[in-house]
Design an enzyme around this catalytic site. Structure first.
Site, PDB file in Angstrom:
ATOM      1  N   ASP A 199     -11.423  -5.097   0.535  1.00  0.00           N
ATOM      2  CA  ASP A 199     -10.794  -6.195   1.291  1.00  0.00           C
ATOM      3  C   ASP A 199     -11.714  -6.790   2.363  1.00  0.00           C
ATOM      4  OD1 ASP A 199      -8.444  -5.716  -0.170  1.00  0.00           O
ATOM      5  OD2 ASP A 199      -7.771  -4.215   1.272  1.00  0.00           O
TER       6      ASP A 199
ATOM      7  N   ILE B 189     -13.626  -2.424  -7.120  1.00  0.00           N
ATOM      8  CA  ILE B 189     -14.532  -2.994  -8.130  1.00  0.00           C
ATOM      9  C   ILE B 189     -15.903  -2.324  -8.005  1.00  0.00           C
ATOM     10  CG2 ILE B 189     -15.637  -5.129  -8.959  1.00  0.00           C
ATOM     11  CD1 ILE B 189     -12.584  -4.968  -9.456  1.00  0.00           C
TER      12      ILE B 189
ATOM     13  N   GLU C 113       1.962 -16.502  -2.251  1.00  0.00           N
ATOM     14  CA  GLU C 113       0.920 -16.227  -3.254  1.00  0.00           C
ATOM     15  C   GLU C 113       1.081 -17.150  -4.466  1.00  0.00           C
ATOM     16  OE1 GLU C 113      -0.139 -11.578  -2.397  1.00  0.00           O
ATOM     17  OE2 GLU C 113       1.313 -11.959  -3.953  1.00  0.00           O
TER      18      GLU C 113
ATOM     19  N   LEU D 161      -5.517  -2.571  -8.419  1.00  0.00           N
ATOM     20  CA  LEU D 161      -5.586  -1.567  -7.359  1.00  0.00           C
ATOM     21  C   LEU D 161      -6.818  -0.664  -7.408  1.00  0.00           C
ATOM     22  CD1 LEU D 161      -1.798  -0.699  -7.032  1.00  0.00           C
ATOM     23  CD2 LEU D 161      -3.145  -2.475  -5.909  1.00  0.00           C
TER      24      LEU D 161
ATOM     25  N   ASN E 132     -10.115 -11.987  -4.858  1.00  0.00           N
ATOM     26  CA  ASN E 132      -8.950 -11.100  -4.770  1.00  0.00           C
ATOM     27  C   ASN E 132      -7.895 -11.753  -3.886  1.00  0.00           C
ATOM     28  OD1 ASN E 132      -7.409  -8.609  -4.839  1.00  0.00           O
ATOM     29  ND2 ASN E 132      -8.143  -8.213  -2.759  1.00  0.00           N
TER      30      ASN E 132
ATOM     31  N   ASN F 236       1.878 -12.768 -10.116  1.00  0.00           N
ATOM     32  CA  ASN F 236       0.784 -13.716  -9.828  1.00  0.00           C
ATOM     33  C   ASN F 236       0.062 -14.116 -11.105  1.00  0.00           C
ATOM     34  OD1 ASN F 236       0.281 -14.312  -6.856  1.00  0.00           O
ATOM     35  ND2 ASN F 236       0.734 -12.117  -6.834  1.00  0.00           N
TER      36      ASN F 236
ATOM     37  N   HIS G 166      -4.896 -10.686  -1.201  1.00  0.00           N
ATOM     38  CA  HIS G 166      -4.400  -9.548  -0.412  1.00  0.00           C
ATOM     39  C   HIS G 166      -3.132  -9.996   0.323  1.00  0.00           C
ATOM     40  CE1 HIS G 166      -4.707  -5.692   1.557  1.00  0.00           C
ATOM     41  NE2 HIS G 166      -4.379  -6.302   2.682  1.00  0.00           N
TER      42      HIS G 166
ATOM     43  N   GLY H 279       2.699  -8.278 -12.349  1.00  0.00           N
ATOM     44  CA  GLY H 279       1.947  -9.442 -12.838  1.00  0.00           C
ATOM     45  C   GLY H 279       2.587 -10.786 -12.537  1.00  0.00           C
TER      46      GLY H 279
HETATM   47  C1  GAR Z   1       0.556  -8.959  -4.714  1.00  0.00           C
HETATM   48  O1  GAR Z   1       1.394  -9.147  -3.621  1.00  0.00           O
HETATM   49  C2  GAR Z   1      -0.884  -8.788  -4.254  1.00  0.00           C
HETATM   50  O2  GAR Z   1      -1.170  -9.474  -3.083  1.00  0.00           O
HETATM   51  C3  GAR Z   1      -0.964  -7.311  -4.022  1.00  0.00           C
HETATM   52  O3  GAR Z   1      -0.243  -6.756  -5.076  1.00  0.00           O
HETATM   53  C4  GAR Z   1       0.832  -7.645  -5.420  1.00  0.00           C
HETATM   54  C5  GAR Z   1       0.873  -7.793  -6.927  1.00  0.00           C
HETATM   55  O4  GAR Z   1       2.050  -8.448  -7.312  1.00  0.00           O
HETATM   56  N1  GAR Z   1      -2.316  -6.868  -3.994  1.00  0.00           N
HETATM   57  C6  GAR Z   1      -2.739  -5.897  -3.177  1.00  0.00           C
HETATM   58  O5  GAR Z   1      -1.992  -5.285  -2.450  1.00  0.00           O
HETATM   59  C7  GAR Z   1      -4.231  -5.605  -3.266  1.00  0.00           C
HETATM   60  N2  GAR Z   1      -4.666  -4.897  -2.107  1.00  0.00           N
HETATM   61  P1  GAR Z   1       2.220  -9.006  -8.788  1.00  0.00           P
HETATM   62  O6  GAR Z   1       1.846  -7.874  -9.734  1.00  0.00           O
HETATM   63  O7  GAR Z   1       3.657  -9.365  -8.887  1.00  0.00           O
HETATM   64  O8  GAR Z   1       1.303 -10.179  -8.932  1.00  0.00           O
END
Ligand code: GAR
Length: 295
Positions: A252, A195, A281, A192, A209, A121, A211, A119
């Site tokens: 995606d 949807i 991000e 993950l 989303n 992000n 990616h 989490g």
């Molecule tokens: C992030 O890097 C995001 O881009 C990726 O999961 C990570 C979550 O990090 N998402 C995917 O791969 C979706 N296909 P976080 O839990 O530290 O935010």
């Protein structure tokens, strides 16, 4: 009442006092200048006078509160507030695709963050909107018991919902819960599960989303987190990056909103690349969300 306003506008107690003071001073200023102008024009009291006076104060009031808000440091709050009133009067909503369903919270765009992991992000998004005048993180949705994002929700005092596969994919997809919480916009931040159509239908154009690669490369089922970075390193690509996109029924795949790149060096590992991607991000995701919700 004060507590309700504080929650509604997502502001601190001190900021609420300033806002109320600006309303009061701006209101008095409006009444005073309205009456002065009317007596200057020497219009006879009557129905015409009343209509003109109402018109006049409708024009003066936003100018007066904006003016008073500048020295008290609340210009951006009042700018958003007045824009929202204007849009409501014209029957528009800030969140794309139609009318806001926020009911009493119509001055706040309410976000739900969907996340499955640590989490980081989600944390950056929460930090960014903590004292925002028109956007609020109102709900965290998670599909993984014990995920870091649930501790973040607890620490930040944001309601969290742990969801179940059966209800999500074969039930109502939690649409009633989202509507009940007046959620306007959904942000997938490391979520993950795919949807389901029912959720996409209920929030068309309102789900985005992030990616961790430059889509359309390295997307699709099974392409998440470290799998993406390992694939990029294995391919020998000289650059990678992030993609923020609308969510549709294909993994995606939805329309791309934003991309940013970083170099992949020959010395990079999946871990070091993951770190660079996280930095991109964290820097961009909250800002992109804000731009989408305030334009
Ligand atoms: C992030 O890097 C995001 O881009 C990726 O999961 C990570 C979550 O990090 N998402 C995917 O791969 C979706 N296909 P976080 O839990 O530290 O935010």
């Amino acid at each position: 009442m004060f507590e309700r306003l504080q929650k509604k506008w997502n502001v601190s107690g001190f900021k609420l006092i300033l806002i109320i003071a600006i309303f009061a001073i701006g209101g008095s200023l409006t009444g005073y200048s309205g009456r002065k102008l009317m007596s200057f024009w020497e219009i006879d009291r009557g129905i015409g006078w009343v209509v003109l006076y109402i018109l006049l104060i409708t024009i003066i009031w936003p100018l007066a509160v904006l003016l008073v808000s500048i020295p008290l440091g609340q210009f951006s709050f009042f700018k958003n507030y007045i824009q929202r009133i204007g849009k409501r009067m014209l029957g528009k909503s800030k969140v794309k695709s139609g009318k806001s369903n926020t009911g009493d919270s119509s001055f706040m765009a309410q976000i739900a963050i969907f996340a499955s992991g640590a989490g980081s992000n989600a944390q950056k998004i929460i930090d960014h909107f903590r004292n925002h005048s028109s956007i609020k993180v109102a709900l965290i949705i998670c599909n993984k018991p014990g995920a870091g994002v649930l501790s973040i929700a607890e620490r930040e005092n944001i309601p969290a919902l742990l969801i179940e596969k059966e209800k999500f994919f074969r039930g109502d997809s939690y649409v009633p819960e989202l509507k009940e919480k007046n959620i306007d916009f959904i942000v997938l931040a490391g979520f993950l599960w795919k949807i389901p159509p029912a959720l996409i239908k209920a929030y068309t154009g309102k789900i985005i989303n992030i990616h961790p690669a430059l889509l359309p490369k390295y997307g699709g089922k099974g392409m998440y987190g470290h799998f993406v970075h390992e694939a990029v390193i294995a391919s020998g690509d000289k650059e990678s990056g992030i993609t923020i996109h609308y969510v549709d029924e294909v993994y995606d795949h939805g329309k791309i909103i934003f991309q940013d790149k970083c170099a992949v060096l020959s010395t990079d590992t999946a871990e070091s690349l993951a770190q660079k991607i996280h930095e991109l991000e964290h820097k961009n995701f909250p800002v992109v969300i804000e731009t989408l919700l305030t334009r």
